[in-house]
Design an enzyme around this catalytic site. Structure first.
Site, PDB file in Angstrom:
ATOM      1  N   HIS A   1      -7.828 -26.365  29.082  1.00 13.00           N
ATOM      2  CA  HIS A   1      -6.719 -25.991  28.190  1.00 13.00           C
ATOM      3  C   HIS A   1      -6.013 -24.778  28.781  1.00 13.00           C
ATOM      4  CE1 HIS A   1      -9.748 -28.086  25.822  1.00 13.00           C
ATOM      5  NE2 HIS A   1      -8.775 -28.457  25.003  1.00 13.00           N
ATOM      6  N   ASP A  61      -4.767 -29.392  28.205  1.00 12.08           N
ATOM      7  CA  ASP A  61      -4.260 -29.807  26.889  1.00 12.08           C
ATOM      8  C   ASP A  61      -3.665 -28.630  26.117  1.00 12.08           C
ATOM      9  OD1 ASP A  61      -5.461 -32.151  27.613  1.00 12.08           O
ATOM     10  OD2 ASP A  61      -6.734 -32.318  25.840  1.00 12.08           O
TER      11      ASP A  61
HETATM   12 ZN    ZN Z   1      -6.017 -30.411  22.020  1.00 19.31          ZN
END
Ligand code: ZN
Length: 233
Positions: free
Chosen positions: A184, A39
């Site tokens: 991430h 993400d």
């Molecule tokens: Zn996020």
């Protein structure tokens, strides 16, 4: 006539299985499929490094993108689909979508989807709301945009730990066939942990595929506006 006979024989040989599985091949049989998701990108050189490592390992992943970063990294946008990965909508400016008005949710999701379409030529069919926060409005907007809502089943909290071994120990033994792992591509430690994790699971017979591929491999269909945490079966 002789030539016709040879052609017919070759055709028969092609459809008759003549290759028995060797012990080596049995050992490398696929144990399961897992979807790694990243993400908050794209994030330039770090995402490039991640893409290089995924390519080297023949692993695919899914990236949930922030709309405001997309135009900053055209070279990364070029690589995602070309290298077999999948991209989905995260949010335009990474806001909690449940705190927005219906019009703002509409604008936010539409804008990132449009930026993905302009830069990749493909309309995203997946979205992940920031923080995993959704409400009926978010689901209805995702449905209107033709996107399934993808959450996760394993969260090593890489964004908080910022330490590859801590991230790895949170994932060790926690991942199985059909899982969706949340990561991430914002820190070196996340990328480092992802590579070690992939190497380790591949050695055990797992393969890394995109979220859409995982749903197909697990025999489940992704419906727009519905929420999915995993595809375990
Ligand atoms: Zn996020």
């Amino acid at each position: 006539m002789k030539r016709l006979f040879l052609i017919l024989m070759m055709g028969i040989l092609c459809i008759v299985p003549c290759h028995a599985e060797s012990p080596e091949e049995r050992e490398t049989a696929v144990k399961g499929y897992v979807a790694l998701t990243f993400d908050d990108g794209p994030s330039g050189t770090l995402t490039e490094k991640l893409l290089d490592g995924l390519k080297k390992r023949n692993a695919r992943a899914t990236f949930f993108l922030c709309g405001y970063r997309i135009e900053e990294y055209p070279e990364v946008m070029d690589r995602y689909l070309r290298e077999g990965h999948e991209v989905g909508v995260h949010s335009t400016v990474h806001t909690n979508l449940t705190k927005l008005s219906p019009e703002e949710v509409h604008r936010d999701m539409k804008e990132t989807a449009q930026r993905i379409f302009i830069t990749t030529g493909r309309r995203p069919t997946l979205m992940r709301p920031p923080g995993g926060a959704y409400d009926p409005q978010v689901l209805s907007e995702a449905k209107a945009e033709g996107m399934g809502v993808i959450l996760w089943s394993v969260d090593p909290e890489d964004w908080r730990k910022r330490n590859a071994s801590a991230v790895l120990s949170a994932m060790a033994g926690a991942v199985t066939h059909g899982d969706i792992v949340l990561m991430h591509d914002l820190g070196e430690s996340s990328v480092e942990a992802a590579f070690i994790f992939i190497d380790s699971l591949q050695a055990q017979g797992y393969q890394f595929v995109t979220v859409s591929e995982l749903s197909v491999l697990c025999g489940m269909e992704i419906h727009p506006g519905r929420v999915y945490n995993d595809f375990r079966n």
